[in-house]
Design an enzyme around this catalytic site. Structure first.
Site, PDB file in Angstrom:
ATOM      1  N   TYR A  47       0.827  -1.214   0.000  1.00 21.95           N
ATOM      2  CA  TYR A  47       0.000   0.000   0.000  1.00 21.95           C
ATOM      3  C   TYR A  47       0.856   1.256   0.000  1.00 21.95           C
ATOM      4  O   TYR A  47       0.616   2.179   0.784  1.00 21.95           O
ATOM      5  CB  TYR A  47      -0.906   0.034   1.240  1.00 21.95           C
ATOM      6  CG  TYR A  47      -1.730  -1.202   1.459  1.00 21.95           C
ATOM      7  CD1 TYR A  47      -2.523  -1.712   0.442  1.00 21.95           C
ATOM      8  CD2 TYR A  47      -1.732  -1.860   2.686  1.00 21.95           C
ATOM      9  CE1 TYR A  47      -3.300  -2.847   0.641  1.00 21.95           C
ATOM     10  CE2 TYR A  47      -2.508  -2.997   2.890  1.00 21.95           C
ATOM     11  CZ  TYR A  47      -3.285  -3.477   1.863  1.00 21.95           C
ATOM     12  OH  TYR A  47      -4.048  -4.593   2.074  1.00 21.95           O
ATOM     13  N   TYR A  51     -14.324  -3.925   3.082  1.00 20.25           N
ATOM     14  CA  TYR A  51     -13.008  -4.455   2.700  1.00 20.25           C
ATOM     15  C   TYR A  51     -12.968  -5.929   3.067  1.00 20.25           C
ATOM     16  O   TYR A  51     -13.271  -6.295   4.204  1.00 20.25           O
ATOM     17  CB  TYR A  51     -11.878  -3.703   3.418  1.00 20.25           C
ATOM     18  CG  TYR A  51     -10.526  -4.314   3.138  1.00 20.25           C
ATOM     19  CD1 TYR A  51      -9.878  -4.055   1.924  1.00 20.25           C
ATOM     20  CD2 TYR A  51      -9.917  -5.192   4.032  1.00 20.25           C
ATOM     21  CE1 TYR A  51      -8.654  -4.645   1.635  1.00 20.25           C
ATOM     22  CE2 TYR A  51      -8.698  -5.781   3.747  1.00 20.25           C
ATOM     23  CZ  TYR A  51      -8.071  -5.505   2.551  1.00 20.25           C
ATOM     24  OH  TYR A  51      -6.860  -6.100   2.256  1.00 20.25           O
ATOM     25  N   ASP A  53     -17.855 -11.611   7.448  1.00 19.55           N
ATOM     26  CA  ASP A  53     -16.392 -11.538   7.446  1.00 19.55           C
ATOM     27  C   ASP A  53     -15.960 -10.971   8.800  1.00 19.55           C
ATOM     28  O   ASP A  53     -15.976  -9.760   9.003  1.00 19.55           O
ATOM     29  CB  ASP A  53     -15.935 -10.649   6.284  1.00 19.55           C
ATOM     30  CG  ASP A  53     -14.415 -10.506   6.231  1.00 19.55           C
ATOM     31  OD1 ASP A  53     -13.736 -10.937   7.174  1.00 19.55           O
ATOM     32  OD2 ASP A  53     -13.919  -9.943   5.227  1.00 19.55           O
TER      33      ASP A  53
HETATM   34  C1  LIG Z   1      -7.608  -7.826   6.878  1.00 19.80           C
HETATM   35  C2  LIG Z   1      -8.930  -8.267   6.399  1.00 19.80           C
HETATM   36  C3  LIG Z   1      -9.052  -9.260   5.401  1.00 19.80           C
HETATM   37  C4  LIG Z   1      -7.870  -9.846   4.697  1.00 19.80           C
HETATM   38  O1  LIG Z   1      -7.047 -10.593   5.544  1.00 19.80           O
HETATM   39  P1  LIG Z   1      -5.525 -10.876   5.116  1.00 19.80           P
HETATM   40  O2  LIG Z   1      -5.031 -11.790   6.189  1.00 19.80           O
HETATM   41  O3  LIG Z   1      -4.837  -9.552   5.096  1.00 19.80           O
HETATM   42  O4  LIG Z   1      -5.552 -11.513   3.782  1.00 19.80           O
HETATM   43  C5  LIG Z   1     -10.325  -9.659   5.051  1.00 19.80           C
HETATM   44  N1  LIG Z   1     -11.404  -9.140   5.626  1.00 19.80           N
HETATM   45  C6  LIG Z   1     -11.337  -8.189   6.586  1.00 19.80           C
HETATM   46  C7  LIG Z   1     -12.588  -7.669   7.212  1.00 19.80           C
HETATM   47  C8  LIG Z   1     -10.094  -7.707   6.994  1.00 19.80           C
HETATM   48  O5  LIG Z   1     -10.015  -6.730   7.905  1.00 19.80           O
END
Ligand SMILES: *Cc1c(COP(=O)(O)O)cnc(C)c1O
Length: 420
Positions: free
Chosen positions: A7, A135, A237
């Site tokens: 980034y 995200y 998520d």
């Molecule tokens: C950080 C994050 C991801 C991705 O995880 P990585 O281990 O960086 O691949 C996916 N979803 C959410 C909500 C996140 O904060």
């Protein structure tokens, strides 16, 4: 520069601090400076650095074996962690698929959701709903359901976007009336397009990387009901929110719902190493049973269920429970609340707090220019996201350390000149 950082426009990399040791919330740099970590290394290092019990558990496992494939083989830590995750997750998530990062965990979740419909005889359910400002990781399908154009604009023409809904309005305490237009938007979309929609994926309660946007558990409740009504799967998520961050062990608990699929990562291993788990209900799992590979989940990261990762994850969860982290998180929340109350400035657009997350959004991104270096020069590690500065500390942080970090945010804000 040989090392390519994430980034970052590498053209203006500037000075990158080099950490050579860690202890609790303290990051010891090569030049002898010590920074207090306010953001627990991308929200993962919840027990702080160099935790004796996590170290010990790992050393024990290393002297046994560090890795073995999970294809056709198993081992005690992978089995025990699956049991533990099922025991602590929202009721009904009875099956655990491991992977090596949150992004891959999201890919697995979306594969499960898409293939579930295929396996149960539906065709055409190939689109996904997600939220604006969401995200879900940096791999391709995760980018597709994510909304930050800075992260994905270079690939806009290869991403097959689904449907996006606005971030629910009104914050954590929003009532049904405030959320009515969000409920209507979701139901209208489902009414019109459910036959082509496999799932709705969202970060429960707080969208983290998208700027710590907090919304009401009521929205999750209604999303659960509408997804059931229109036969669309609900995927939560919890990569950032899992393991206590929002004040409950999992953010879904605020709403008392169980998603069809849930992803955990980041703090799963106490931030010791990359690992994730995609958990599914028995209804999802059973749809993959059959007499051929056609129905099986054809996914298998080399390092899935890694013995070190699963060992340290087990120990991490044991400590969370034994040391009553949820009450510690409530205390962190109380400190953030009372300190943020004392920060007033025309530069502030919004203050948002939930669990062990405290975020202050400034009115202009330009007001944040130089903040990271200011924090470093004051012995703190506070890396803002856009116009949002935040604390998201290790749960072992002391009140004094937290006051120190928030004091630095306050000091920066007090120096912003607002001409209004
Ligand atoms: C950080 C994050 C991801 C991705 O995880 P990585 O281990 O960086 O691949 C996916 N979803 C959410 C909500 C996140 O904060």
């Amino acid at each position: 520069m040989k090392l390519w950082y994430p980034y970052k426009q590498m053209k203006d990399l500037g000075q990158v601090p080099v950490m050579v040791a860690g202890q609790g919330t303290q990051m010891i740099l090569e030049d002898g400076r010590i920074l207090t970590d306010g953001i627990s290394s991308w929200w993962a290092v919840i027990h702080g650095y160099n935790h004796p019990e996590l170290n010990h558990a790992l050393i024990h496992q290393v002297s046994n074996f560090s890795h073995v494939m999970l294809g056709g083989l198993s081992h005690p830590p992978a089995l025990a962690l699956a049991d533990k995750l099922v025991a602590i997750a929202p009721a009904g998530l009875n099956h655990v698929f491991y992977s090596d990062s949150g992004s891959v965990g999201v890919e697995v979740a979306l594969k499960m959701a898409l293939q579930f419909w295929k396996n149960t005889g539906y065709t055409g359910k190939h689109k996904i709903i997600s939220l604006r400002n969401g995200y879900h990781g940096d791999t391709f399908k995760a980018m597709e359901v994510g909304d930050d154009s800075d992260f994905s604009s270079a690939f806009a023409d290869v991403l097959h976007r689904g449907y996006f809904l606005d971030t629910p309005t009104g914050g954590f305490h929003a009532d049904a009336a405030t959320l009515q237009k969000d409920f209507t938007a979701l139901e209208d979309l489902l009414k019109a397009h459910a036959p082509e929609i496999a799932c709705f994926i969202l970060e429960p309660i707080v969208q983290c990387a998208g700027g710590f946007r907090i919304y009401s558990p009521l929205y999750l409740k209604v999303a659960r009901e509408l997804c059931d009504k229109y036969e669309v799967l609900l995927v939560l998520d919890e990569v950032a929110t899992g393991f206590g961050r929002t004040g409950k062990l999992f953010a879904a608990e605020h709403a008392g719902i169980t998603p069809d699929i849930m992803i955990v990562g980041k703090a799963l291993t106490g931030g010791y190493m990359g690992h994730a788990a995609t958990m599914a209900s028995t209804r999802i799992f059973n749809s993959f049973l059959g007499d051929s590979y056609d129905k099986a989940l054809m996914h298998g990261p080399t390092f899935m269920g890694n013995p070190l990762a699963t060992t340290v994850a087990l120990k991490s969860i044991e400590i969370i429970e034994r040391d009553h982290y949820l009450s510690r998180i409530a205390q962190i929340n109380a400190v953030i609340q009372s300190e943020f109350d004392k920060i007033e400035s025309p530069a502030i657009a919004d203050k948002r707090i939930v669990g062990a997350i405290g975020a202050i959004e400034l009115k202009e991104e330009s007001m944040m220019a130089g903040f990271r270096d200011f924090a470093i020069n004051n012995n703190a590690w506070l890396r803002p996201i856009g116009k949002v500065m935040y604390v998201m500390p290790a749960y072992i942080i002391t009140d004094e350390e937290l006051l120190f970090l928030i004091g630095i945010m306050k000091e920066w804000i007090s120096r912003i000149y607002v001409n209004d």
